[in-house]
Design an enzyme around this catalytic site. Sequence first.
Site, PDB file in Angstrom:
ATOM      1  CB  SER A  81      -0.962   0.011   1.197  1.00 55.53           C
ATOM      2  OG  SER A  81      -2.056  -0.836   0.959  1.00 55.53           O
ATOM      3  CE  LYS A  84      -4.264   1.518  -1.009  1.00 57.72           C
ATOM      4  NZ  LYS A  84      -4.614   0.665   0.120  1.00 57.72           N
ATOM      5  CB  SER A 147      -4.622   1.802   3.782  1.00 53.05           C
ATOM      6  OG  SER A 147      -3.751   1.311   2.791  1.00 53.05           O
TER       7      SER A 147
END
Length: 411
Positions: A81, A84, A147
Amino acid sequence: MQFSIVRAFARQCAAPLLAALSVAFAGAAAAQTPAPAPAAAPAVLQVAPPVIAARSFVLLDIQSGQVLTASNPDQPVEPASLTKIMTAYVVFKALAERRITLDQKVNLSMSAWEKSGKGRNEQSNMWIDLKVPVTIEEMLHGMIIVSANDASYMLAEVVGGSEAGFADLMNKEAARLGLKGTRFTNAAGITEPGHITTAADMARLAQALIRDFPEQYAKYYSQRSYSYNKITQENRNRLLWLDPTVDGMKTGYTAAAGYCLVSSARRPGAHGSTRRLISVVMGTASMDARAQESVKLLNWGFQNFENVRVAQANTPLVTPEIWKGKAATVKLGFTQDAWISVPRGMGDKLKSEVTRPQPLVAPVQAGQTIGSLRVSADGRIVAEKPVQVLETVEQAGLIGRAWDSVRLMFK
């Protein structure tokens, strides 16, 4: 008066003057030959590095631009993640270019719903309802703070037209930012072939987002929780609770990537400035481990290194002679304060010198790089930074250029 001097000189040595005039005419069309790019800044003087339980890590000082310590910084790893961070960067850029707006409402697409788990509790989501419009602002909060994969996929579709189109935008930005070890195939960080990065690239990306979008960074990344659709979720970045100087940035986890964390902290620096460090840990064993190892890195950097200002913004370091210009000299320095990181107590031992091409020939433009500032301590180079022209020097007229050409022949 200048013309009579040249004419008198020409009678005595016509050939040299004709040659000089030829050089002057040629110089009217040619730009100043750029100085060779300075060598990459050497690593800082060694301090015993901390023992960090991670597959790879990097500690970067934003103020000086120097890496204080690293292990396997260019080793290919899955970003999970941490992806991102780039998703946010591309969305922030779209907002800055007014291609989208924060209050713009969209409905979650069936594609984004399916990729984010079809409403099952299998992925990180903010739980966007298929039937309820959601704003870009809400999705940014969800993606950055909790997230949210559903928000990531939907933002990608809004900005890129499709997730594949958005991945192209991500890769273009990665190339522009010099992230040579990074390639994105999706917006959320799901494990896929070819979706890859390095710890060093993640540090550079974090630096770029903080530099290019400081207001957005301050607005989103320090928030500890977010509530949407009557569900409150906490930020997984435990450092926001453990260290009051930490103000972001992003966690990541997949089975292949392990537990990852990019974090940033600000503490007071010299001359009323603020130091910011970015730490990146990839592939730790647990959520607690990534937090503990990150705190260890940040504390080690702040405790063992200090930043020394080696030049003030717009203050000339040297004022060398320049040829064939409307001015006799040119001011060289930095357009922003220049800092270097050194082990604590080493600041008084620093020596610096400016290296530059000779002769300097007009025209030169303000902001143009000419030469470098080389800083050393105990005979070892600590850092090397490019030096800029502070004030433009335009090319002189034909007679002035001719006269300087003659002078250069005898210099």
